[in-house]
Design a protein around this motif. Sequence first.
Motif, short mmCIF file in Angstrom:
data_model
loop_
_atom_site.label_atom_id
_atom_site.label_comp_id
_atom_site.label_asym_id
_atom_site.label_seq_id
_atom_site.Cartn_x
_atom_site.Cartn_y
_atom_site.Cartn_z
N TRP A 67 0.94 -1.16 0.18
CA TRP A 67 -0.11 0.12 0.11
C TRP A 67 0.79 1.19 0.10
O TRP A 67 0.29 2.51 -0.33
N GLN A 68 1.76 1.28 0.28
CA GLN A 68 3.12 2.38 0.23
C GLN A 68 3.78 2.45 -1.20
O GLN A 68 4.48 3.43 -1.26
N GLN A 69 3.72 1.62 -1.93
CA GLN A 69 4.30 1.58 -3.26
C GLN A 69 3.46 2.21 -4.39
O GLN A 69 3.17 1.11 -5.38
N ARG A 70 3.52 3.47 -4.17
CA ARG A 70 2.80 3.92 -5.44
C ARG A 70 3.17 3.82 -6.88
O ARG A 70 4.64 4.02 -7.13
N ILE A 71 2.20 3.60 -7.95
CA ILE A 71 2.74 3.38 -9.11
C ILE A 71 2.41 4.75 -9.74
O ILE A 71 1.71 5.64 -9.69
N VAL A 72 3.66 5.49 -10.18
CA VAL A 72 3.81 6.80 -10.63
C VAL A 72 3.93 6.91 -12.16
O VAL A 72 3.73 8.02 -12.86
N THR A 73 4.19 5.93 -12.73
CA THR A 73 4.23 5.86 -14.39
C THR A 73 2.96 6.20 -15.06
O THR A 73 2.01 5.79 -14.41
N ARG A 74 2.91 6.80 -16.14
CA ARG A 74 1.93 6.92 -16.93
C ARG A 74 0.91 7.89 -16.28
O ARG A 74 -0.37 7.66 -16.42
N GLY A 75 1.20 8.76 -15.31
CA GLY A 75 0.08 9.56 -14.59
C GLY A 75 -0.57 8.86 -13.56
O GLY A 75 -1.48 9.42 -13.01
N ALA A 76 -0.40 7.52 -13.21
CA ALA A 76 -1.04 7.06 -12.27
C ALA A 76 -1.07 7.38 -10.76
O ALA A 76 -1.74 6.99 -9.91
N GLY A 77 0.08 8.11 -10.60
CA GLY A 77 0.43 8.68 -9.07
C GLY A 77 -0.30 9.75 -8.94
O GLY A 77 -0.20 10.22 -7.84
N LEU A 78 -0.93 10.53 -9.79
CA LEU A 78 -1.71 11.65 -9.41
C LEU A 78 -2.95 11.56 -8.89
O LEU A 78 -3.93 11.23 -9.42
N ARG A 79 -2.95 12.11 -7.61
CA ARG A 79 -4.13 11.99 -6.80
C ARG A 79 -5.01 13.11 -7.12
O ARG A 79 -4.62 14.41 -7.57
N GLY A 80 -6.08 12.97 -7.28
CA GLY A 80 -7.21 14.04 -7.62
C GLY A 80 -8.68 13.77 -7.52
O GLY A 80 -8.95 12.28 -7.38
N PRO A 81 -9.49 14.67 -7.82
CA PRO A 81 -11.00 14.29 -7.76
C PRO A 81 -11.22 13.30 -9.05
O PRO A 81 -10.57 13.54 -10.09
N ALA A 82 -12.30 12.34 -8.72
CA ALA A 82 -12.55 11.48 -9.68
C ALA A 82 -14.02 11.11 -9.57
O ALA A 82 -14.58 11.07 -8.55
N VAL A 83 -14.44 10.19 -10.58
CA VAL A 83 -15.62 9.45 -10.49
C VAL A 83 -15.36 8.25 -10.90
O VAL A 83 -14.95 7.89 -12.15
N PHE A 84 -15.91 7.12 -10.33
CA PHE A 84 -15.73 5.72 -10.62
C PHE A 84 -17.14 5.36 -11.01
O PHE A 84 -18.11 5.74 -10.37
N ARG A 85 -17.03 4.74 -12.15
CA ARG A 85 -18.41 4.33 -12.99
C ARG A 85 -18.43 2.72 -13.12
O ARG A 85 -17.37 2.09 -13.81
N LEU A 86 -19.32 1.81 -12.71
CA LEU A 86 -19.13 0.35 -12.80
C LEU A 86 -20.18 0.16 -14.05
O LEU A 86 -21.25 0.82 -13.87
N TYR A 87 -19.58 -0.50 -15.13
CA TYR A 87 -20.46 -0.90 -16.21
C TYR A 87 -20.32 -2.50 -16.06
O TYR A 87 -19.78 -3.24 -15.56
#
Length: 168
Positions: A67-87
């Motif tokens: 849980w401490q080893q953040r993925i930072v490549t390809r912008g995955a490490g950027l925290r911010g507002p989001a919407v999760f949608r289940l399809y």
Amino acid sequence: MMERLLLTLLFVALFALSLYGMWRGWRRQAREQSVRVPPLPSVPDEPGEPLLESSGLYVATTFAGRWQQRIVTRGAGLRGPAVFRLYRDGVEVDRAGAAGFWIPRESILDVHTARGMAGKVMGTESLLVFTWRLRDGDRDVELDTGFRGDDLAEYPSWSEQVEGGARA
């Protein structure tokens, strides 16, 4: 007066050097991870009608169980507002100000709550975490994607409706 100016300049120089070191470390980590972590799947053009939608904060994507080893490549490490949608076929992670990505339903191994992830620690189980397998040819990587929803009462719905995804 001259001593104060010198101390101020020294402090500013140390602060700038610290920022530079953090920036270099972030870039080095992104380069190393770009070899180990395949590109995140993009959202399909026509995913269908959303079954469930929650807004909140995208916390991070990490290597599963770490849980401490953040993925930072390809912008995955950027925290911010989001919407999760289940399809029917997966989960869309729609991030404000950053590229969104897709978690295919057959890749989801688990949905659970957690107290913390990648520097975001809560006093309660208030993070919704999707554990999933990212596949790309001969590379398989298990990841945890964390989300802090605005309405924690929606978490049981996510767990119930995502059940039936991949179990391996």
